[in-house]
Design a protein around this motif. Sequence first.
Motif, PDB file in Angstrom:
ATOM      1  N   THR A   1     -54.825 -90.650 -22.575  1.00 34.28           N
ATOM      2  CA  THR A   1     -53.930 -89.560 -22.185  1.00 34.28           C
ATOM      3  C   THR A   1     -52.488 -90.023 -22.084  1.00 34.28           C
ATOM      4  O   THR A   1     -51.560 -89.205 -22.174  1.00 34.28           O
ATOM      5  CB  THR A   1     -54.372 -88.975 -20.832  1.00 34.28           C
ATOM      6  OG1 THR A   1     -54.411 -90.006 -19.840  1.00 34.28           O
ATOM      7  CG2 THR A   1     -55.746 -88.341 -20.939  1.00 34.28           C
TER       8      THR A   1
ATOM      9  N   GLN B   1     -54.987 -80.521 -31.089  1.00 35.01           N
ATOM     10  CA  GLN B   1     -56.045 -80.328 -30.106  1.00 35.01           C
ATOM     11  C   GLN B   1     -56.986 -79.196 -30.507  1.00 35.01           C
ATOM     12  O   GLN B   1     -58.187 -79.246 -30.226  1.00 35.01           O
ATOM     13  CB  GLN B   1     -55.431 -80.055 -28.730  1.00 35.01           C
ATOM     14  CG  GLN B   1     -54.655 -81.252 -28.194  1.00 35.01           C
ATOM     15  CD  GLN B   1     -54.134 -81.024 -26.790  1.00 35.01           C
ATOM     16  OE1 GLN B   1     -54.893 -80.845 -25.855  1.00 35.01           O
ATOM     17  NE2 GLN B   1     -52.821 -81.025 -26.650  1.00 35.01           N
TER      18      GLN B   1
ATOM     19  N   GLY C   1     -60.804 -80.587 -30.702  1.00 29.47           N
ATOM     20  CA  GLY C   1     -61.689 -80.106 -29.656  1.00 29.47           C
ATOM     21  C   GLY C   1     -63.015 -79.582 -30.187  1.00 29.47           C
ATOM     22  O   GLY C   1     -64.093 -80.071 -29.795  1.00 29.47           O
TER      23      GLY C   1
ATOM     24  N   VAL D   1     -57.343 -84.488 -25.803  1.00 32.16           N
ATOM     25  CA  VAL D   1     -58.393 -83.487 -25.686  1.00 32.16           C
ATOM     26  C   VAL D   1     -59.749 -84.127 -25.411  1.00 32.16           C
ATOM     27  O   VAL D   1     -60.543 -83.627 -24.600  1.00 32.16           O
ATOM     28  CB  VAL D   1     -58.426 -82.598 -26.952  1.00 32.16           C
ATOM     29  CG1 VAL D   1     -58.855 -83.368 -28.165  1.00 32.16           C
ATOM     30  CG2 VAL D   1     -59.331 -81.396 -26.752  1.00 32.16           C
TER      31      VAL D   1
ATOM     32  N   ARG E   1     -60.271 -85.405 -21.688  1.00 31.74           N
ATOM     33  CA  ARG E   1     -60.677 -84.347 -20.761  1.00 31.74           C
ATOM     34  C   ARG E   1     -62.129 -83.954 -20.977  1.00 31.74           C
ATOM     35  O   ARG E   1     -62.875 -83.697 -20.024  1.00 31.74           O
ATOM     36  CB  ARG E   1     -59.773 -83.118 -20.922  1.00 31.74           C
ATOM     37  CG  ARG E   1     -58.448 -83.211 -20.193  1.00 31.74           C
ATOM     38  CD  ARG E   1     -57.788 -81.843 -20.099  1.00 31.74           C
ATOM     39  NE  ARG E   1     -57.512 -81.291 -21.417  1.00 31.74           N
ATOM     40  CZ  ARG E   1     -56.328 -81.326 -22.013  1.00 31.74           C
ATOM     41  NH1 ARG E   1     -55.311 -81.894 -21.418  1.00 31.74           N
ATOM     42  NH2 ARG E   1     -56.150 -80.789 -23.202  1.00 31.74           N
ATOM     43  N   ALA E   2     -62.550 -83.880 -22.244  1.00 34.58           N
ATOM     44  CA  ALA E   2     -63.932 -83.492 -22.533  1.00 34.58           C
ATOM     45  C   ALA E   2     -64.914 -84.541 -22.014  1.00 34.58           C
ATOM     46  O   ALA E   2     -65.994 -84.198 -21.519  1.00 34.58           O
ATOM     47  CB  ALA E   2     -64.115 -83.287 -24.037  1.00 34.58           C
TER      48      ALA E   2
ATOM     49  N   ARG F   1     -65.469 -84.038 -18.422  1.00 36.42           N
ATOM     50  CA  ARG F   1     -66.353 -82.892 -18.196  1.00 36.42           C
ATOM     51  C   ARG F   1     -67.808 -83.258 -18.483  1.00 36.42           C
ATOM     52  O   ARG F   1     -68.724 -82.771 -17.812  1.00 36.42           O
ATOM     53  CB  ARG F   1     -65.935 -81.700 -19.078  1.00 36.42           C
ATOM     54  CG  ARG F   1     -66.761 -80.444 -18.814  1.00 36.42           C
ATOM     55  CD  ARG F   1     -66.541 -79.976 -17.390  1.00 36.42           C
ATOM     56  NE  ARG F   1     -67.390 -78.856 -17.008  1.00 36.42           N
ATOM     57  CZ  ARG F   1     -68.564 -78.970 -16.390  1.00 36.42           C
ATOM     58  NH1 ARG F   1     -69.064 -80.166 -16.125  1.00 36.42           N
ATOM     59  NH2 ARG F   1     -69.243 -77.890 -16.028  1.00 36.42           N
TER      60      ARG F   1
ATOM     61  N   ASN G   1     -57.004 -77.942 -14.516  1.00 33.77           N
ATOM     62  CA  ASN G   1     -57.920 -78.546 -15.491  1.00 33.77           C
ATOM     63  C   ASN G   1     -59.358 -78.497 -14.996  1.00 33.77           C
ATOM     64  O   ASN G   1     -60.270 -78.112 -15.727  1.00 33.77           O
ATOM     65  CB  ASN G   1     -57.517 -79.998 -15.753  1.00 33.77           C
ATOM     66  CG  ASN G   1     -56.294 -80.117 -16.635  1.00 33.77           C
ATOM     67  OD1 ASN G   1     -55.968 -79.203 -17.382  1.00 33.77           O
ATOM     68  ND2 ASN G   1     -55.603 -81.231 -16.553  1.00 33.77           N
TER      69      ASN G   1
ATOM     70  N   LEU H   1     -62.394 -76.202 -16.647  1.00 34.77           N
ATOM     71  CA  LEU H   1     -63.504 -76.884 -17.305  1.00 34.77           C
ATOM     72  C   LEU H   1     -64.813 -76.705 -16.561  1.00 34.77           C
ATOM     73  O   LEU H   1     -65.890 -76.846 -17.158  1.00 34.77           O
ATOM     74  CB  LEU H   1     -63.177 -78.368 -17.461  1.00 34.77           C
ATOM     75  CG  LEU H   1     -62.086 -78.681 -18.490  1.00 34.77           C
ATOM     76  CD1 LEU H   1     -61.731 -80.161 -18.469  1.00 34.77           C
ATOM     77  CD2 LEU H   1     -62.521 -78.271 -19.894  1.00 34.77           C
TER      78      LEU H   1
ATOM     79  N   SER I   1     -61.044 -77.818 -23.590  1.00 34.03           N
ATOM     80  CA  SER I   1     -59.975 -78.795 -23.409  1.00 34.03           C
ATOM     81  C   SER I   1     -58.869 -78.592 -24.442  1.00 34.03           C
ATOM     82  O   SER I   1     -57.686 -78.722 -24.135  1.00 34.03           O
ATOM     83  CB  SER I   1     -60.547 -80.211 -23.519  1.00 34.03           C
ATOM     84  OG  SER I   1     -59.537 -81.181 -23.420  1.00 34.03           O
TER      85      SER I   1
END
Length: 474
Positions: A88, A131, A135, A186, A189-190, A193, A401, A405, A416
């Motif tokens: 990131t 993204q 994604g 992206v 973040r995934a 999750r 966020n 999510l 994301s």
Amino acid sequence: MPESGQSKQGRTTHPGPASAPPVSAAPPVSGVVPAPRDAATTAASVPVTDAVTGPVSGSGPVAGPVTGPVAAARRAGLLVTLVLGGLTALPPLSMDMYLPALPAVTDSLHAPAATVQLTLTACLAGMALGQLVVGPMSDKWGRRRPLLVGMLVYVVATAMCAFAPTVELLVGFRLLQGLAGAAGIVIARAVVRDLYDGVEMARFFSTLMLISGVAPVIAPLIGGQVLRVTDWRGIFAVLTVVGVLLTLVVVKWLHETLPVDKRHSGGVGQALRTMRGLLADRVFTGYMLSGGLAFAALFAYIAASPFVVQEIYGASPQTFSLLFGLNSIGLIAVGQINGRLLVGRVSLDKALGFGLAVITLAATALLLMTTGVFGEVGLFPVAAGLFVLMSAMGLAMPNTNALALLRTPHAAGSASALIGTASFLVGAVASPLVGIAGESTAVPMAVVQVVCGVGAMLCFLLLCRPWRARAGAV
């Protein structure tokens, strides 16, 4: 990465009672089923159903402890946290390390300053649009494969930037660099999750902020030091080396976190239907827009603060650097307070609402000061207002966020992508507006921030409707 009984894929779940409360006041929409909003309700998870494709494979309860790559990823703990933080942080490094070199690029390539500015716009646009591509790819093929392809393309594109003979080619290579660098944003973040749920996910996003929040602060300093020993091309050479090292770290230590049975089939049409389903979820869209508008207020600060602090209020470059660093420290510190003290004790909606309210109030105070309502004010009151506004981002950004999510366990990559694209696009629109009235006033910056703050609050209240949250919500 912290170990917890609430780590998403490490829990053993059991059928919940028939009277378990609903997880959201809003009914499920096509392609989107809200994720459980509390550790107690996660035990009563039910299969996710998509109106187009039917049940999403693997979305039901997880039986027994998780073993293999996902468990290994969790056991890696701090190492994986640093890897995701690096992913990131790489795009901000790519943007901000280059800033001190803009005048040198103008002279070296004999190009107008406005054309050289397009190299920044191209990179930012690439990060936003990339993204949307990466994604859905990560939902179909898993996290590692698209990430590694993106990292390899990033390395090649960055190396090409270092050898660009014309400004036009540099703009093209920067666009490619941004498109490829978007994979890190992206997919990081995934992956969060995939591994975490509920309060643990919110805590982890706050931890990521500690790492990624440092990048915009130190990037211009690193770029300036690089320019002392080489030219602007050397900055891209350094970024190329960083990209290679990070790729090797990903290969060795970042395991696949999306099991095969939870991946999506289908092509572009299915990806578009998934995104349409996500956007049809009023609450998800509310969190996405709230986060994007808050991010736009941050972009407005980044774009205007050098001009406002130095040109209008007469601060030296050293003073500006000090204030910029203090504001970043405030953002990081509040993010850590959010993750370590508030999450689990205060609902995410309450923390987010408070953060958005503080952003709006601080922006309003800045507008009143810059329009002369309080008479002539010096640098200190304006700097204090900016510090409060920036610090409140530590509540707004990780919680939007996490809350968005939480509703998308079956399409974390696509969700994301939408969150990141919305943030970058709204920020890209807001940034040029701060200078619309010329160089003699800070009013445009404050106006943009007030509009973004009020807009974020309205999206949160009207679309997310946090007062409808059930008892025990995260």
